[in-house]
Design a protein around this motif. Structure first.
Motif, PDB file in Angstrom:
ATOM      1  N   LEU A  19       0.831  -1.214   0.000  1.00 54.49           N
ATOM      2  CA  LEU A  19       0.000   0.000   0.000  1.00 54.49           C
ATOM      3  C   LEU A  19       0.862   1.260   0.000  1.00 54.49           C
ATOM      4  N   ALA A  20       1.943   1.221   0.801  1.00 57.75           N
ATOM      5  CA  ALA A  20       2.841   2.377   0.852  1.00 57.75           C
ATOM      6  C   ALA A  20       3.521   2.614  -0.483  1.00 57.75           C
ATOM      7  N   LEU A  21       3.945   1.473  -1.116  1.00 62.20           N
ATOM      8  CA  LEU A  21       4.596   1.603  -2.425  1.00 62.20           C
ATOM      9  C   LEU A  21       3.618   2.140  -3.463  1.00 62.20           C
ATOM     10  N   ARG A  22       2.366   1.591  -3.408  1.00 64.64           N
ATOM     11  CA  ARG A  22       1.383   2.060  -4.382  1.00 64.64           C
ATOM     12  C   ARG A  22       1.056   3.545  -4.142  1.00 64.64           C
ATOM     13  N   GLY A  23       1.085   3.959  -2.860  1.00 62.52           N
ATOM     14  CA  GLY A  23       0.835   5.371  -2.563  1.00 62.52           C
ATOM     15  C   GLY A  23       1.880   6.276  -3.202  1.00 62.52           C
ATOM     16  N   PHE A  24       3.163   5.869  -3.137  1.00 63.74           N
ATOM     17  CA  PHE A  24       4.211   6.679  -3.769  1.00 63.74           C
ATOM     18  C   PHE A  24       4.096   6.662  -5.283  1.00 63.74           C
ATOM     19  N   CYS A  25       3.686   5.473  -5.816  1.00 56.39           N
ATOM     20  CA  CYS A  25       3.488   5.403  -7.266  1.00 56.39           C
ATOM     21  C   CYS A  25       2.394   6.380  -7.697  1.00 56.39           C
ATOM     22  N   SER A  26       1.287   6.420  -6.939  1.00 55.31           N
ATOM     23  CA  SER A  26       0.195   7.350  -7.266  1.00 55.31           C
ATOM     24  C   SER A  26       0.655   8.795  -7.108  1.00 55.31           C
ATOM     25  N   LEU A  27       1.488   9.032  -6.094  1.00 56.80           N
ATOM     26  CA  LEU A  27       2.012  10.380  -5.873  1.00 56.80           C
ATOM     27  C   LEU A  27       2.826  10.847  -7.065  1.00 56.80           C
ATOM     28  N   ASP A  31      -1.529  11.577  -8.809  1.00 59.39           N
ATOM     29  CA  ASP A  31      -2.859  11.191  -8.339  1.00 59.39           C
ATOM     30  C   ASP A  31      -2.862  11.290  -6.813  1.00 59.39           C
ATOM     31  N   PRO A  32      -2.873  12.504  -6.277  1.00 57.60           N
ATOM     32  CA  PRO A  32      -2.723  12.687  -4.829  1.00 57.60           C
ATOM     33  C   PRO A  32      -3.877  12.094  -4.023  1.00 57.60           C
ATOM     34  N   LEU A  36      -3.157   9.491  -1.041  1.00 57.48           N
ATOM     35  CA  LEU A  36      -3.525   9.777   0.341  1.00 57.48           C
ATOM     36  C   LEU A  36      -4.354   8.647   0.943  1.00 57.48           C
ATOM     37  N   GLN A  37      -5.242   8.048   0.129  1.00 58.94           N
ATOM     38  CA  GLN A  37      -6.041   6.922   0.627  1.00 58.94           C
ATOM     39  C   GLN A  37      -5.150   5.766   1.051  1.00 58.94           C
ATOM     40  N   ASP A  38      -4.153   5.435   0.215  1.00 58.73           N
ATOM     41  CA  ASP A  38      -3.246   4.325   0.544  1.00 58.73           C
ATOM     42  C   ASP A  38      -2.430   4.634   1.794  1.00 58.73           C
ATOM     43  N   GLY A  61       3.137  13.398   4.457  1.00 56.49           N
ATOM     44  CA  GLY A  61       3.744  14.704   4.725  1.00 56.49           C
ATOM     45  C   GLY A  61       3.981  15.488   3.449  1.00 56.49           C
ATOM     46  N   LEU A  62       4.434  14.788   2.389  1.00 56.84           N
ATOM     47  CA  LEU A  62       4.637  15.457   1.102  1.00 56.84           C
ATOM     48  C   LEU A  62       3.323  16.000   0.551  1.00 56.84           C
ATOM     49  N   LEU A  63       2.279  15.198   0.649  1.00 60.26           N
ATOM     50  CA  LEU A  63       0.973  15.639   0.153  1.00 60.26           C
ATOM     51  C   LEU A  63       0.470  16.858   0.928  1.00 60.26           C
ATOM     52  N   ARG A  64       0.737  16.893   2.213  1.00 64.09           N
ATOM     53  CA  ARG A  64       0.254  18.010   3.026  1.00 64.09           C
ATOM     54  C   ARG A  64       0.950  19.326   2.672  1.00 64.09           C
ATOM     55  N   ILE A  65       2.180  19.260   2.183  1.00 65.25           N
ATOM     56  CA  ILE A  65       2.862  20.484   1.725  1.00 65.25           C
ATOM     57  C   ILE A  65       2.079  21.121   0.588  1.00 65.25           C
TER      58      ILE A  65
END
Length: 673
Positions: A19-27, A31-32, A36-38, A61-65
């Motif tokens: 999930l964490a890896l997929r979150g960075f891939c989406s980032l 696809d924020p 963020l969901q992941d 944290g990156l998304l929140r910036i």
């Protein structure tokens, strides 16, 4: 796609990692929302895997910036660091793109500094991101709760870029708040070795050295900081200092400034003292009365008067009745030759604490003291004169204020004019016995000075001694009529009438014995005491004529002529003859002729008799002939005829008769043409 296939598999051993890896891939795929969901699913998992949770926190944290929530970004990275610092470093280096890493580091630095300075939420802690505090650590201060998290964050930043000075300073600040001063000192010393001129580092090291008791080293560091000239670096430091260290810095810098000023007085030393005082004022939170006053005086010595006034104003804003600030600002206005402002401030200071202001004035150079006393006396005199004229004081001043100023002047300088002013104020206040005591104490029982003798005479008038008062007042009348007019304000109307009569009689006797100079003083006293009585004005004018002071006599007669409405024609004729004679003496012949003509018109016998005595009929007739001829040449026939006609009444001069015939011929010829 690969992450989704693995997540769809039945085995869920690496579910959080995927999930964490997929979150960075989406980032990275812009696809924020899905990213963020992941990240949220990993963080909110019942039993999250630490490494996966760190990745999710870093990603969130990156998304929140991008969403503008920099504070929440810092909280995510602090939490990640507290879980596992090495893994957090690895995640940033591996998953955060280079083009975003610089912004991330800057945001974390700024937020960490604000957490230490308590600027995120006024009056509240910035680490309420975990659990609400219970009774576990109620004794910890807010700073002690923030500092460990910021230290973790700063350690992360240092590991990511060991050459970044801002991160090193942030780490040192956190160590200081955690009570680990030695470690903070080592870190700052390392930073200073790389850049010896960095003001923020020097300032922090100076404080730590003072805190450790190394005063000499602290002074040397402060000197280096002063040479750099960047005192603004102290502002962020003061926000993180403990109260006792603020007081330490304030007291040390104040002591150092006073030591410098005590030893040397050259400009360089004064500037160094100003810098130390500025540090002390900053450490005190922007207001320290003694430091502001001392700094203002230092600015005054350097000639920076406007800056000195700014410091005095800062004190007066907090304490409007501060005598030192009022007198100090008054002295600055004095140096700027701003008389009104200087007098106002010095009087205000004297009202508050004369015992402190008078020695300050006495410490000035003699010429400056003279300027101060001169301005104070001038102001006091003007105010008292206005009071006596209008029976009301201007502004908010009172007789008590004038008494205070007068008393201060006599203490500053024993000049006669100061004692005279003090006596006048006492008299205005109705304290006649005290005024007499003050006068005799300053000048003796038989004063030699005219102004003192005149005041003694006025005080004697209170005992109805009119005859004894006239002589000294007449002497003052010859020397200073304005002062005499002022003194007569203390004499009631009835006494003034008696004084005028006595003075006029004495002046008349002196005129008979040809003592005209002495007589003039008595006649002037009579004029002033009678408030310009025409009778006494005529007598003074006659005395002035004997002394050949024709211009002054003319002024007196002009006043007489202005009040002619109620006088008899005979009196008016005599006044016009007198005025005509004075104008002749001043070579104003045409104006003189006009006055003689008016006299002849009012009372011809009296006018002719006066003319016969002075200036003489023949002499005046020649003047009439001259003026008539002048008007004839201008073809003013009517005026020329009139003057000739009045001239012939004075004397049947053949020249005037010929001129009259000529006027008749030329006027007739003009009318025929």
């Amino acid at each position: 796609d690969m992450c989704e296939q693995l997540l769809a598999a039945e085995q869920s051993t690496y579910h959080n990692t995927l999930l964490a890896l997929r979150g960075f891939c989406s980032l990275h795929a812009q696809d924020p929302h899905r990213a963020l969901q992941d990240f949220q699913r990993v963080i909110e998992h019942d039993s999250p895997h630490p490494n996966s949770c760190i990745k999710a926190l870093c990603g969130r944290g990156l998304l929140r910036i991008s969403g503008g929530s920099n504070y929440l970004t810092a909280l995510d990275y602090i939490t990640a660091c507290q879980l596992k610092l090495d893994e957090t470093i690895f995640t940033i280096k591996s998953y955060v793109p280079w083009n975003q890493r610089g912004l991330l580091l800057k945001v974390l630095q700024e937020e960490g500094q604000m957490m230490l300075q308590k600027k995120r939420y006024p009056g509240g802690s910035s680490v309420s991101f975990q659990k609400k505090q219970t009774g576990l650590c109620p004794f910890l201060t807010l700073k002690s709760r923030d500092a460990p998290g910021v230290f973790q964050l700063a350690s992360l930043l240092v590991e990511l870029d060991s050459s970044d000075e801002t991160s090193q300073i942030l780490c040192a600040d956190a160590l200081y708040q955690m009570g680990r001063g030695e470690e903070a000192h080592k870190m700052l010393s390392l930073a200073l070795s790389r850049n010896p001129q960095r003001a923020p580092v020097l300032a922090r090291l100076a404080l730590l050295q003072l805190k450790r008791g190394f005063v000499y080293d602290g002074n040397q560091l402060l000197k280096r900081l002063i040479r750099i000239g960047d005192s603004s670096c102290l502002l962020p430091i003061l926000d993180i200092l403990q109260d006792e260290d603020r007081r330490l810095l304030q007291s040390h810098c104040r002591w150092r400034a006073l030591a410098i000023l005590k030893g040397r007085q050259e400009a360089a030393a004064i500037r160094e003292a100003i810098a130390h005082l500025s540090f002390a004022i900053l450490a005190a939170g922007g207001y320290a009365e003694d430091c502001l006053l001392t700094r203002a005086r230092c600015y005054g010595r350097l000639g920076q008067m406007r800056t000195a006034i700014f410091d005095f104003n800062a004190v007066l804003k907090e304490e409007p009745r501060n005598a030192q600030a009022l007198s100090g600002r008054g002295f600055v206005h004095l140096a700027l030759r701003q008389q009104k402002e200087a007098v106002q401030d010095l009087i205000s200071a004297l009202k508050v604490e004369a015992g402190a202001v008078i020695p300050a004035i006495l410490s000035l150079k003699p010429e400056t003291q003279g300027l101060v006393t001169g301005w104070l006396l001038q102001h006091g005199r003007a105010t008292l004169t206005e009071l006596m004229a209008t029976k009301d004081l201007p502004g908010e001043e009172t007789l008590g204020d004038l008494l205070m100023v007068a008393k201060a002047l006599t203490k500053i300088c024993k000049a006669a004019q100061h004692h005279i002013f003090y006596t006048d104020v006492l008299m205005a206040n109705g304290e006649h016995q005290e005024a007499l005591r003050q006068l005799q104490e300053a000048f003796g029982h038989c004063p030699a000075e005219d102004c003192a003798r005149a005041r003694l005479a006025v005080l004697q008038l209170q005992g109805r001694n009119v005859a004894g008062a006239a002589a000294p007042l007449s002497v003052l009348a010859r020397r200073d009529e304005k002062d005499l007019a002022f003194l007569l304000n203390f004499v009631d109307t009835k006494q003034q009438q008696h004084l005028a009569q006595a003075a006029a009689q004495e002046g008349k006797e002196l005129m008979r014995s040809h003592h005209h100079e002495q007589a003039l003083g008595y006649h002037s006293l009579a004029v002033l005491a009678s408030r310009d009585s025409p009778r006494y004005l005529r007598r003074r004018a006659a005395c002035l004529m004997h002394l050949k002071k024709y211009e002054k006599a003319l002024k007196d007669m002009e006043k007489v002529l202005q009040g002619h409405g109620c006088n008899s024609p005979k009196t008016q004729a005599g006044d016009h003859c007198c005025q005509g004679f004075l104008l002749l003496a001043l070579a104003q012949e045409e104006a003189a002729v006009q006055h003689y003509m008016q006299a002849l018109q009012l009372d011809e016998p009296l006018a002719l008799g006066t003319i016969t005595d002075c200036p003489g009929r023949e002499s005046l007739t020649k003047t009439f002939h001259k003026i008539a001829q002048y008007h004839l040449e201008k073809q003013s026939y009517e005026e020329a005829w009139k003057i000739t006609d009045y001239g012939l009444k004075i004397d049947k001069s053949s020249e005037l008769q010929k001129l009259k015939a000529r006027i008749k011929r030329e006027a007739s010829s003009c009318s025929i043409h």
